[in-house]
Design an enzyme around this catalytic site. Sequence first.
Site, PDB file in Angstrom:
ATOM      1  N   SER A  42       0.825  -1.207   0.000  1.00 59.62           N
ATOM      2  CA  SER A  42       0.000   0.000   0.000  1.00 59.62           C
ATOM      3  C   SER A  42       0.856   1.253   0.000  1.00 59.62           C
ATOM      4  O   SER A  42       1.937   1.283   0.564  1.00 59.62           O
ATOM      5  CB  SER A  42      -0.907   0.032   1.225  1.00 59.62           C
ATOM      6  OG  SER A  42      -1.638   1.246   1.212  1.00 59.62           O
TER       7      SER A  42
ATOM      8  N   LYS B 101      -4.541  -6.713   3.441  1.00 62.44           N
ATOM      9  CA  LYS B 101      -4.555  -5.577   2.493  1.00 62.44           C
ATOM     10  C   LYS B 101      -5.986  -5.259   2.063  1.00 62.44           C
ATOM     11  O   LYS B 101      -6.372  -4.100   1.895  1.00 62.44           O
ATOM     12  CB  LYS B 101      -3.682  -5.894   1.271  1.00 62.44           C
ATOM     13  CG  LYS B 101      -3.724  -4.814   0.181  1.00 62.44           C
ATOM     14  CD  LYS B 101      -3.143  -3.511   0.673  1.00 62.44           C
ATOM     15  CE  LYS B 101      -3.288  -2.277  -0.169  1.00 62.44           C
ATOM     16  NZ  LYS B 101      -3.721  -2.241  -1.484  1.00 62.44           N
TER      17      LYS B 101
ATOM     18  N   HIS C 109      -7.476  -3.299   4.749  1.00 60.83           N
ATOM     19  CA  HIS C 109      -6.909  -1.943   4.653  1.00 60.83           C
ATOM     20  C   HIS C 109      -7.711  -1.138   3.630  1.00 60.83           C
ATOM     21  O   HIS C 109      -8.092   0.011   3.875  1.00 60.83           O
ATOM     22  CB  HIS C 109      -5.433  -2.027   4.247  1.00 60.83           C
ATOM     23  CG  HIS C 109      -4.869  -0.726   3.756  1.00 60.83           C
ATOM     24  ND1 HIS C 109      -5.126  -0.233   2.490  1.00 60.83           N
ATOM     25  CD2 HIS C 109      -4.090   0.217   4.370  1.00 60.83           C
ATOM     26  CE1 HIS C 109      -4.529   0.939   2.341  1.00 60.83           C
ATOM     27  NE2 HIS C 109      -3.892   1.228   3.467  1.00 60.83           N
ATOM     28  N   ASN C 110      -7.949  -1.738   2.483  1.00 60.24           N
ATOM     29  CA  ASN C 110      -8.661  -1.008   1.429  1.00 60.24           C
ATOM     30  C   ASN C 110     -10.110  -0.733   1.820  1.00 60.24           C
ATOM     31  O   ASN C 110     -10.648   0.331   1.524  1.00 60.24           O
ATOM     32  CB  ASN C 110      -8.621  -1.795   0.119  1.00 60.24           C
ATOM     33  CG  ASN C 110      -7.286  -1.651  -0.594  1.00 60.24           C
ATOM     34  OD1 ASN C 110      -6.285  -1.328   0.035  1.00 60.24           O
ATOM     35  ND2 ASN C 110      -7.269  -1.885  -1.877  1.00 60.24           N
TER      36      ASN C 110
ATOM     37  N   GLU D   9     -10.018   2.088   3.958  1.00 59.64           N
ATOM     38  CA  GLU D   9      -9.735   3.250   3.089  1.00 59.64           C
ATOM     39  C   GLU D   9     -11.039   3.766   2.459  1.00 59.64           C
ATOM     40  O   GLU D   9     -11.309   4.969   2.446  1.00 59.64           O
ATOM     41  CB  GLU D   9      -8.738   2.803   2.021  1.00 59.64           C
ATOM     42  CG  GLU D   9      -8.475   3.751   0.876  1.00 59.64           C
ATOM     43  CD  GLU D   9      -7.611   3.078  -0.212  1.00 59.64           C
ATOM     44  OE1 GLU D   9      -6.538   2.538   0.112  1.00 59.64           O
ATOM     45  OE2 GLU D   9      -8.025   3.090  -1.389  1.00 59.64           O
TER      46      GLU D   9
HETATM   47  C1  6PG Z   1      -3.163   1.405  -1.700  1.00 63.20           C
HETATM   48  C2  6PG Z   1      -4.497   1.493  -2.366  1.00 63.20           C
HETATM   49  C3  6PG Z   1      -4.547   0.810  -3.671  1.00 63.20           C
HETATM   50  C4  6PG Z   1      -5.946   0.527  -4.123  1.00 63.20           C
HETATM   51  C5  6PG Z   1      -6.813   1.652  -4.470  1.00 63.20           C
HETATM   52  C6  6PG Z   1      -8.250   1.258  -4.318  1.00 63.20           C
HETATM   53  O1  6PG Z   1      -3.178   0.883  -0.606  1.00 63.20           O
HETATM   54  O2  6PG Z   1      -2.163   1.853  -2.242  1.00 63.20           O
HETATM   55  O3  6PG Z   1      -5.417   0.888  -1.508  1.00 63.20           O
HETATM   56  O4  6PG Z   1      -3.913  -0.420  -3.547  1.00 63.20           O
HETATM   57  O5  6PG Z   1      -5.920  -0.250  -5.264  1.00 63.20           O
HETATM   58  O6  6PG Z   1      -6.586   2.819  -3.788  1.00 63.20           O
HETATM   59  O7  6PG Z   1      -8.748   1.331  -5.532  1.00 63.20           O
HETATM   60  P1  6PG Z   1     -10.261   1.535  -5.917  1.00 63.20           P
HETATM   61  O8  6PG Z   1     -10.759   2.747  -5.196  1.00 63.20           O
HETATM   62  O9  6PG Z   1     -10.165   1.769  -7.389  1.00 63.20           O
HETATM   63  O10 6PG Z   1     -10.954   0.276  -5.582  1.00 63.20           O
END
Ligand code: 6PG
Length: 498
Positions: free
Chosen positions: A131, A185, A188-189, A192
């Site tokens: 990430s 991960k 994590h997303n 996010e």
């Molecule tokens: C990271 C991010 C990355 C991720 C996008 C999510 O940790 O660097 O999480 O890996 O792919 O930010 O993408 P979408 O919003 O397109 O699903």
Amino acid sequence: MSDAKPHVGLIGLAVMGENLALNIARNGFPLVVYNRTTLRTEEYLAGPAANTSITGAATLPEFVAALEPPRQIILMVKAGVPVDAVLTELVPLLDPGDIVVDGGNSYFRDTERREAELARQGIRYVGMGVSGGELGALWGPSLMPGGPREAYDVLEPMLMAIAAKTRYGPCVTYIGPGGSGHYVKMIHNGIEYGDMQLIAETYDIMRTALGMSAPEIAEVFARWNGGKLASYLIEVTAEVLRFVDEETGRPIVDVILDAAEQKGTGRWTIESAMELSSPVPTIDAAVTARNLSGLRALRVEASEVLIGPTPPGGADEARAMLGGDSGADGAFAALESSLYFSKVSSYAQGMSLLAAASITYDWKLNLSEIARIWTGGCIIRADFLADIMRAYRDNPKLTNLLLDADIARQSDETVGGARRSIVAARSWGIPVPGTSSALDYFDTLRQISLPANLVQAQRDYFGAHTYLRTDRDGIFHTLWHGAEQPAEPVPVQELADV
Ligand code: 6PG
């Protein structure tokens, strides 16, 4: 320079791969790169990789031959079919003992399948979440490697060197066996997605109810970044809101179409939450909000038909509703608290899902360590993660983050802001599904008594699905219909005996 061949190779020179390779080389690990399109490799070697220890190979056999066994090959290719396609060509060329690391956003079950397939040939497969986007890959990402422990031990010196560093150490740790690295991960997303949605809702309240412009809102986020919300995503938000579109001279956010896209990790998080019955309603709300935003034509049509509330006034009234007598400062303090509270609730959901997955899949995840490696490098890096790290270090068996004494105090101090923000948003007809879900999660957890008793009665009424009682043990079914209904509910066992 020695003539020894490097151990490390990297496949896939899209921007993440390019930057990760530069990071690896900069940290003293020479490596060979390969890309399906040779032209790209040539341009890379002549461009960004010039004057580094990076060398290239034009074909996969050349690539493999250029590496010293046991090889450490990092795949930086698009998740899904492309990973299998590369493996199909690559694996027959490898030797037992070689290590293949998938650094993409692969689905954790795919990683488990590939690990098992490659293990049969003596090849060690590591699914590693990476990430931090392009800059993180170059200057220090957060790394979440999972798979065979002994493979991690071989990789550790390099991973420690290239990972982001914070006061809590390098942002890498051995996550656990199987697909646990990619699972972490994925969470994590999901987190996010939740953070981004909560920030967007807060922006919407400022834009719609307080009538603020993008640059004005940028200043608020920039200020918040110096406080308890300090985080990469708040910083990004301030910068994005300040950015002016060259063509129109307007804030760029005002000309960006309001239809949010996604690549799948948020959806997978929810699917897993459903499967493990470990709810993540704020991540759910975030994914749903993106999906709804994508229904733009429908929204345009509905905006002409469906009627919202009449706002109880203008910006002054909104400020008063948010902050009482404390004016603008009070309003912003309420929004800051609201965002912070919602974030705490959302992280509590995500961490609980990690705990549930750890038990179900027997991964023995160390939640404190996971919070630690998220303190730097990754997209959700935030001061708040140090509190999570501390909470799970103090009590690795913590049943929910919200029950940690310090986190409970923080949520108590900020929940009022969330309540006021939601009331204000509702009064102006602004959708705040993420913030509402965060509060609902909190309010649901606090209840000794939920209305689920009624749901159970309904289920038993129409489907004889049975229920438990509060006053005695056993499984019960009531004969709801007809004259034969006994005065007392019948334990299911007795019914079966009849
Ligand atoms: C990271 C991010 C990355 C991720 C996008 C999510 O940790 O660097 O999480 O890996 O792919 O930010 O993408 P979408 O919003 O397109 O699903």
